[in-house]
Design a protein around this motif. Structure first.
Motif, PDB file in Angstrom:
ATOM      1  N   MET A 131       0.832  -1.209   0.000  1.00  0.00           N
ATOM      2  CA  MET A 131       0.000   0.000   0.000  1.00  0.00           C
ATOM      3  C   MET A 131       0.862   1.252   0.000  1.00  0.00           C
ATOM      4  O   MET A 131       1.792   1.380   0.775  1.00  0.00           O
ATOM      5  CB  MET A 131      -0.919   0.015   1.210  1.00  0.00           C
ATOM      6  N   ALA A 132       0.532   2.159  -0.893  1.00  0.00           N
ATOM      7  CA  ALA A 132       1.222   3.443  -0.985  1.00  0.00           C
ATOM      8  C   ALA A 132       0.442   4.480  -0.196  1.00  0.00           C
ATOM      9  O   ALA A 132      -0.778   4.588  -0.323  1.00  0.00           O
ATOM     10  CB  ALA A 132       1.339   3.862  -2.446  1.00  0.00           C
ATOM     11  N   HIS A 133       1.152   5.217   0.627  1.00  0.00           N
ATOM     12  CA  HIS A 133       0.545   6.272   1.430  1.00  0.00           C
ATOM     13  C   HIS A 133       1.199   7.594   1.045  1.00  0.00           C
ATOM     14  O   HIS A 133       2.306   7.630   0.540  1.00  0.00           O
ATOM     15  CB  HIS A 133       0.781   6.031   2.923  1.00  0.00           C
ATOM     16  N   ILE A 174       4.924   6.985   0.305  1.00  0.00           N
ATOM     17  CA  ILE A 174       5.595   6.087   1.230  1.00  0.00           C
ATOM     18  C   ILE A 174       4.889   4.742   1.173  1.00  0.00           C
ATOM     19  O   ILE A 174       3.677   4.658   1.354  1.00  0.00           O
ATOM     20  CB  ILE A 174       5.542   6.640   2.670  1.00  0.00           C
ATOM     21  N   ASN A 175       5.648   3.682   0.911  1.00  0.00           N
ATOM     22  CA  ASN A 175       5.073   2.343   0.865  1.00  0.00           C
ATOM     23  C   ASN A 175       4.939   1.790   2.272  1.00  0.00           C
ATOM     24  O   ASN A 175       5.798   2.018   3.140  1.00  0.00           O
ATOM     25  CB  ASN A 175       5.930   1.419   0.012  1.00  0.00           C
ATOM     26  N   HIS A 176       3.878   1.069   2.504  1.00  0.00           N
ATOM     27  CA  HIS A 176       3.587   0.484   3.811  1.00  0.00           C
ATOM     28  C   HIS A 176       4.666  -0.524   4.211  1.00  0.00           C
ATOM     29  O   HIS A 176       5.079  -0.585   5.362  1.00  0.00           O
ATOM     30  CB  HIS A 176       2.207  -0.181   3.779  1.00  0.00           C
ATOM     31  N   LEU A 177       5.122  -1.323   3.260  1.00  0.00           N
ATOM     32  CA  LEU A 177       6.131  -2.351   3.518  1.00  0.00           C
ATOM     33  C   LEU A 177       7.486  -1.920   2.963  1.00  0.00           C
ATOM     34  O   LEU A 177       7.558  -1.305   1.901  1.00  0.00           O
ATOM     35  CB  LEU A 177       5.733  -3.677   2.863  1.00  0.00           C
ATOM     36  N   GLU A 201      11.267  -2.840   1.307  1.00  0.00           N
ATOM     37  CA  GLU A 201      11.700  -3.828   0.304  1.00  0.00           C
ATOM     38  C   GLU A 201      12.029  -5.153   0.959  1.00  0.00           C
ATOM     39  O   GLU A 201      11.709  -6.215   0.422  1.00  0.00           O
ATOM     40  CB  GLU A 201      12.928  -3.303  -0.452  1.00  0.00           C
ATOM     41  N   ALA A 202      12.667  -5.102   2.122  1.00  0.00           N
ATOM     42  CA  ALA A 202      13.028  -6.336   2.835  1.00  0.00           C
ATOM     43  C   ALA A 202      11.787  -7.117   3.265  1.00  0.00           C
ATOM     44  O   ALA A 202      11.769  -8.349   3.188  1.00  0.00           O
ATOM     45  CB  ALA A 202      13.894  -6.003   4.046  1.00  0.00           C
ATOM     46  N   GLU A 203      10.747  -6.411   3.712  1.00  0.00           N
ATOM     47  CA  GLU A 203       9.516  -7.078   4.121  1.00  0.00           C
ATOM     48  C   GLU A 203       8.819  -7.733   2.928  1.00  0.00           C
ATOM     49  O   GLU A 203       8.330  -8.864   3.035  1.00  0.00           O
ATOM     50  CB  GLU A 203       8.575  -6.092   4.808  1.00  0.00           C
ATOM     51  N   VAL A 204       8.786  -7.045   1.798  1.00  0.00           N
ATOM     52  CA  VAL A 204       8.182  -7.614   0.586  1.00  0.00           C
ATOM     53  C   VAL A 204       8.959  -8.849   0.155  1.00  0.00           C
ATOM     54  O   VAL A 204       8.379  -9.902  -0.131  1.00  0.00           O
ATOM     55  CB  VAL A 204       8.117  -6.573  -0.547  1.00  0.00           C
ATOM     56  N   LYS A 205      10.269  -8.732   0.137  1.00  0.00           N
ATOM     57  CA  LYS A 205      11.128  -9.865  -0.261  1.00  0.00           C
ATOM     58  C   LYS A 205      10.886 -11.070   0.653  1.00  0.00           C
ATOM     59  O   LYS A 205      10.757 -12.193   0.179  1.00  0.00           O
ATOM     60  CB  LYS A 205      12.593  -9.447  -0.223  1.00  0.00           C
ATOM     61  N   LYS A 206      10.793 -10.819   1.958  1.00  0.00           N
ATOM     62  CA  LYS A 206      10.556 -11.904   2.913  1.00  0.00           C
ATOM     63  C   LYS A 206       9.208 -12.582   2.667  1.00  0.00           C
ATOM     64  O   LYS A 206       9.115 -13.810   2.670  1.00  0.00           O
ATOM     65  CB  LYS A 206      10.629 -11.363   4.340  1.00  0.00           C
ATOM     66  N   LEU A 207       8.154 -11.789   2.437  1.00  0.00           N
ATOM     67  CA  LEU A 207       6.830 -12.358   2.175  1.00  0.00           C
ATOM     68  C   LEU A 207       6.835 -13.227   0.923  1.00  0.00           C
ATOM     69  O   LEU A 207       6.259 -14.317   0.900  1.00  0.00           O
ATOM     70  CB  LEU A 207       5.792 -11.249   2.028  1.00  0.00           C
ATOM     71  N   LEU A 208       7.487 -12.737  -0.136  1.00  0.00           N
ATOM     72  CA  LEU A 208       7.538 -13.502  -1.385  1.00  0.00           C
ATOM     73  C   LEU A 208       8.375 -14.766  -1.218  1.00  0.00           C
ATOM     74  O   LEU A 208       8.009 -15.826  -1.733  1.00  0.00           O
ATOM     75  CB  LEU A 208       8.048 -12.623  -2.516  1.00  0.00           C
ATOM     76  N   GLU A 209       9.485 -14.679  -0.488  1.00  0.00           N
ATOM     77  CA  GLU A 209      10.321 -15.865  -0.239  1.00  0.00           C
ATOM     78  C   GLU A 209       9.564 -16.901   0.586  1.00  0.00           C
ATOM     79  O   GLU A 209       9.675 -18.107   0.335  1.00  0.00           O
ATOM     80  CB  GLU A 209      11.616 -15.466   0.452  1.00  0.00           C
ATOM     81  N   GLN A 210       8.792 -16.447   1.578  1.00  0.00           N
ATOM     82  CA  GLN A 210       7.985 -17.370   2.382  1.00  0.00           C
ATOM     83  C   GLN A 210       6.954 -18.091   1.517  1.00  0.00           C
ATOM     84  O   GLN A 210       6.740 -19.296   1.674  1.00  0.00           O
ATOM     85  CB  GLN A 210       7.270 -16.621   3.514  1.00  0.00           C
ATOM     86  N   VAL A 223       2.353  -2.062  -6.192  1.00  0.00           N
ATOM     87  CA  VAL A 223       2.282  -0.872  -5.343  1.00  0.00           C
ATOM     88  C   VAL A 223       1.018  -0.113  -5.725  1.00  0.00           C
ATOM     89  O   VAL A 223       0.837   0.236  -6.893  1.00  0.00           O
ATOM     90  CB  VAL A 223       3.533   0.015  -5.512  1.00  0.00           C
ATOM     91  N   ALA A 224       0.147   0.103  -4.750  1.00  0.00           N
ATOM     92  CA  ALA A 224      -1.134   0.753  -5.027  1.00  0.00           C
ATOM     93  C   ALA A 224      -1.698   1.359  -3.763  1.00  0.00           C
ATOM     94  O   ALA A 224      -1.328   0.977  -2.652  1.00  0.00           O
ATOM     95  CB  ALA A 224      -2.113  -0.268  -5.596  1.00  0.00           C
ATOM     96  N   ARG A 225      -2.607   2.289  -3.938  1.00  0.00           N
ATOM     97  CA  ARG A 225      -3.273   2.915  -2.788  1.00  0.00           C
ATOM     98  C   ARG A 225      -4.429   2.062  -2.265  1.00  0.00           C
ATOM     99  O   ARG A 225      -4.808   2.161  -1.110  1.00  0.00           O
ATOM    100  CB  ARG A 225      -3.771   4.301  -3.163  1.00  0.00           C
TER     101      ARG A 225
END
Length: 137
Positions: free
Chosen positions: A40-42, A50-53, A55-64, A83-85
């Motif tokens: 989510m973009a804020h 500003i993105n909610h997550l 890059e490291a958090e996104v990478k971790k979610l995708l790796e999981q 990335v979206a509102r």
């Protein structure tokens, strides 16, 4: 016949259940599976986006999600960050523009007043998507 499956996740238990079900469907049908995270973009018009997550958090979610798919017996999955509102429209638009014919997603246990006040991304996707939607509970 299902050929391309999109599975949104946020790393929660109910989203992970959606990943398991998407993997099962992909294995049964031979479909291509892509897992996505909607970041989510804020931000206001005058300030930075500003993105909610991170890059490291996104990478971790995708790796999981990739690890879950491999543990469930699916060798290859695609991953994408959106990335979206707004989450539901982002999922629907991405699926439509990229030829997905099935969306599989988990949903939380929101009932009664909570669901009425908070709404439901899964309900929005299910009611507005151009393709089949499976909601795992």
């Amino acid at each position: 016949m299902t050929k391309k499956i999109l599975c949104p996740t946020d790393g929660s238990d109910h989203a992970t259940l959606g990943v398991h079900k998407a993997v099962e469907l992909a294995r049964l049908t031979g479909a291509q599976l892509t897992v996505c995270v909607v970041n989510m973009a804020h931000g206001a018009a005058r300030g930075p986006v500003i993105n909610h997550l991170t890059e490291a958090e996104v990478k971790k979610l995708l790796e999981q999600s990739e690890a879950t798919a491999k543990a469930d017996g699916l060798a290859e999955i695609g991953t994408v960050e959106l990335v979206a509102r707004e989450i539901a429209p982002a999922i629907i638009t991405y699926a439509d523009e990229n030829g997905y014919d099935h969306i599989v997603m988990g949903t939380g246990d929101k009932r009664g007043v909570k669901r009425l006040v908070l709404g439901s991304v899964a309900a929005s996707v299910a009611s507005e998507a151009h393709c089949s939607v499976t909601v795992a509970r």
